[in-house]
Design an enzyme around this catalytic site. Structure first.
Site, PDB file in Angstrom:
ATOM      1  N   ARG A 126      34.736 -12.600 -51.420  1.00 21.96           N
ATOM      2  CA  ARG A 126      34.118 -11.299 -51.076  1.00 21.96           C
ATOM      3  C   ARG A 126      33.107 -11.402 -49.944  1.00 21.96           C
ATOM      4  NH1 ARG A 126      34.296 -10.757 -56.693  1.00 21.96           N
ATOM      5  NH2 ARG A 126      36.056  -9.447 -57.282  1.00 21.96           N
ATOM      6  N   HIS A 166      42.213   0.855 -23.554  1.00 25.26           N
ATOM      7  CA  HIS A 166      42.882   0.235 -24.697  1.00 25.26           C
ATOM      8  C   HIS A 166      43.999   1.073 -25.316  1.00 25.26           C
ATOM      9  CE1 HIS A 166      39.808  -2.759 -24.307  1.00 25.26           C
ATOM     10  NE2 HIS A 166      40.257  -3.440 -25.347  1.00 25.26           N
ATOM     11  N   GLU A 226      31.817   2.366 -35.038  1.00 22.71           N
ATOM     12  CA  GLU A 226      32.614   3.214 -34.150  1.00 22.71           C
ATOM     13  C   GLU A 226      32.749   4.653 -34.632  1.00 22.71           C
ATOM     14  OE1 GLU A 226      35.858   1.064 -32.268  1.00 22.71           O
ATOM     15  OE2 GLU A 226      36.879   2.960 -31.901  1.00 22.71           O
ATOM     16  N   ARG A 246      30.695   3.622 -29.588  1.00 21.90           N
ATOM     17  CA  ARG A 246      31.386   2.331 -29.535  1.00 21.90           C
ATOM     18  C   ARG A 246      32.804   2.506 -28.996  1.00 21.90           C
ATOM     19  NH1 ARG A 246      31.306  -2.907 -33.607  1.00 21.90           N
ATOM     20  NH2 ARG A 246      32.831  -4.056 -32.401  1.00 21.90           N
ATOM     21  N   HIS A 259      47.240  -1.017 -25.846  1.00 24.52           N
ATOM     22  CA  HIS A 259      47.867  -1.324 -27.137  1.00 24.52           C
ATOM     23  C   HIS A 259      49.335  -0.886 -27.156  1.00 24.52           C
ATOM     24  CE1 HIS A 259      43.790  -1.721 -29.416  1.00 24.52           C
ATOM     25  NE2 HIS A 259      44.079  -2.768 -28.671  1.00 24.52           N
ATOM     26  N   HIS A 279      46.472  -9.696 -23.729  1.00 22.18           N
ATOM     27  CA  HIS A 279      45.623  -8.556 -24.071  1.00 22.18           C
ATOM     28  C   HIS A 279      44.765  -8.089 -22.883  1.00 22.18           C
ATOM     29  CE1 HIS A 279      43.212  -5.829 -26.431  1.00 22.18           C
ATOM     30  NE2 HIS A 279      42.122  -6.425 -25.977  1.00 22.18           N
ATOM     31  N   LYS A 334      27.739  -4.984 -24.517  1.00 21.50           N
ATOM     32  CA  LYS A 334      28.413  -4.816 -25.806  1.00 21.50           C
ATOM     33  C   LYS A 334      27.381  -4.737 -26.927  1.00 21.50           C
ATOM     34  CE  LYS A 334      32.120  -5.736 -28.803  1.00 21.50           C
ATOM     35  NZ  LYS A 334      33.417  -6.281 -29.036  1.00 21.50           N
ATOM     36  N   ASN A 357      36.582   0.926 -25.715  1.00 19.71           N
ATOM     37  CA  ASN A 357      38.050   0.945 -25.726  1.00 19.71           C
ATOM     38  C   ASN A 357      38.631   1.497 -24.436  1.00 19.71           C
ATOM     39  OD1 ASN A 357      38.178  -0.074 -28.360  1.00 19.71           O
ATOM     40  ND2 ASN A 357      37.810   1.963 -29.184  1.00 19.71           N
ATOM     41  N   GLU A 407      38.498  -7.709 -19.375  1.00 21.42           N
ATOM     42  CA  GLU A 407      37.441  -7.130 -20.227  1.00 21.42           C
ATOM     43  C   GLU A 407      36.098  -7.121 -19.486  1.00 21.42           C
ATOM     44  OE1 GLU A 407      38.001  -5.708 -23.135  1.00 21.42           O
ATOM     45  OE2 GLU A 407      39.598  -6.755 -24.208  1.00 21.42           O
ATOM     46  N   LYS A 459      34.016  -6.872 -35.302  1.00 19.05           N
ATOM     47  CA  LYS A 459      35.365  -6.370 -35.631  1.00 19.05           C
ATOM     48  C   LYS A 459      36.259  -7.571 -35.868  1.00 19.05           C
ATOM     49  CE  LYS A 459      35.946  -1.957 -33.287  1.00 19.05           C
ATOM     50  NZ  LYS A 459      36.744  -1.272 -32.264  1.00 19.05           N
TER      51      LYS A 459
END
Ligand code: NAD
Length: 371
Positions: free
Chosen positions: A123, A250, A239, A243, A254, A268, A229, A247, A187, A145
């Site tokens: 956990r 993105h 987000e 935030r 994606h 990527h 960032k 992206n 990036e 993330k």
């Protein structure tokens, strides 16, 4: 050279990102204060492991820290259930306990997968990010993330789990292939484009030196990217709002990654670069920014020798309608509406959730026709 320290301010979950050349040789001293007992489990990939693992383990053992290591296959394909299961079960075999630390030593694939493993193991156990690719240093190691890909799309399974510490050793970037380095640069350029025109101007001037190996320029670019960032993540950790600006490019990226099979055809950061160029073109078509802005974006990416257009992606691609359908799979969809990050100019991004589908379709049709 000095160590730059960027603090990610998240209350009780705040942490430092430390950035310096040769930092992994001090990893034992940096990590020891966070350990309850002097042991650590490292997960890396086979490429990074072969190049740099012995140095990391020597630095840990110099501070009396015992370590064990698992090397997973390199590449985006690793970021899925089979290697994730292997990683979690290996960590359990290593008897990693609640208060132990797991070290993610590699690029964004390792950082995302190991971070997610740390999030769910017992956990939640702590983890240290030692990002080794440019992309991981400027982006994926910071902000918490974590996750893996699903057959239905990228990063669809995961958790927010902040690291305890991030150690970015600029010297490690020296062993990246030029293609992987430039992918990470996608990036870096994104940060200038989304929120700091002065930084983008600096990149236009210093990008070539940075790509050629200038360590001081690399350190500055990593520091500035991480500062941006960290500032955005501190404002909006999960987000809900700002935030999403991170992206930029993105939604297109994606869909293109999905269409090319999440692999070697399109890395990527390459997809991010193509996506940023498309996002600026879309912004121009919607009357948000001048024609000069997308031209400047494209000129810089081109000057860096990067992929800029959909035409730069080899092999077959779906139709414009097919790409749009893939975008609708993206987790940036809110109430069925596609969200795009658009721009009023370089360094001035915004979140738009009301972009007409026909304008996007026309843009993709034209971009595919250019092939
Ligand atoms: P990667 O981890 O696959 O690394 C790229 C390649 O470089 C790999 O082959 C790796 O073995 C090699 N490599 C890494 N460091 C090296 C070094 N120092 N020397 C030699 N080779 C080295 O990919 P990446 O580009 O680092 O990261 C891409 C991943 O990051 C994607 O899965 C993307 O979704 C994810 N990502 C996550 C976030 C986030 O916020 N969590 C943000 C951006 C991207």
């Amino acid at each position: 050279m000095q160590t730059d320290i960027v603090r990610v301010e998240l209350g009780s979950r705040s942490y430092d990102v430390r950035i310096a050349d040769g930092l992994i040789d001090r990893a034992g001293a940096e990590i020891a204060p966070f350990l309850r007992r002097r042991r650590a489990a490292i997960v890396t990939d086979e490429t990074v492991g072969a190049l740099h693992l012995a140095r990391l383990q020597a630095a840990l053992s110099a501070h009396g820290i015992d370590s064990t290591a698992l090397a997973l296959p390199p590449g985006e394909g690793t970021k899925a259930w089979p290697q994730f299961t292997r990683c979690v079960e290996w960590l359990l075999d290593q008897k990693v306990e609640r208060k132990d630390l797991v070290i993610a030593f590699g690029g964004g694939v390792i950082g995302d997968l190991v971070g997610f493993a740390a999030a769910v193991l017992r956990r939640g156990v702590g983890f240290v990010q030692i990002p080794t690719s440019l992309l991981a240093q400027v982006d994926s190691s910071v902000g918490g993330k974590t996750g893996i890909n699903a057959p239905q799309g990228k990063n669809l399974i995961g958790a927010f789990h902040q690291p305890t510490l991030v150690l970015a050793d600029i010297g490690l970037l020296g062993t990246l292939t030029p293609r992987d380095f430039l992918s990470g640069y996608g990036e870096v350029a994104k940060y200038g484009l989304l929120g700091d025109e002065a930084f983008f101007t600096w990149l236009e001037k210093n990008g070539p030196a940075l790509a050629a190996g200038d360590v001081a320029a690399r350190q500055y670019a990593v520091k500035r990217s991480v500062e941006m960032k960290a500032e955005i993540v501190a404002r909006d950790e999960t987000e809900e709002g700002d935030r999403a600006l991170l992206n930029l490019g993105h939604t297109f990226c994606h869909a293109l990654e999905h269409a090319t099979g999440f692999g070697d055809r399109l890395l990527h950061g390459e997809g991010v670069a193509v996506g940023c160029a498309l996002a600026f073109e879309l912004s121009m078509r919607l009357g948000l920014c001048s024609q000069e802005a997308p031209s400047r974006v494209r000129a810089h990416l081109r000057a860096m020798g990067m992929k800029v257009d959909i035409a730069d992606i080899k092999g077959d691609l779906p139709s414009a309608e097919g790409l749009l359908a893939l975008m609708a799979q993206d987790k940036k969809v809110v109430d069925g509406q596609l969200r795009f990050i658009l721009a009023r100019g370089i360094g001035e991004s915004l979140v738009a959730s009301d972009v007409p589908g026909d304008v996007v379709l026309a843009l993709l049709t034209d971009a595919l026709r250019g092939r």
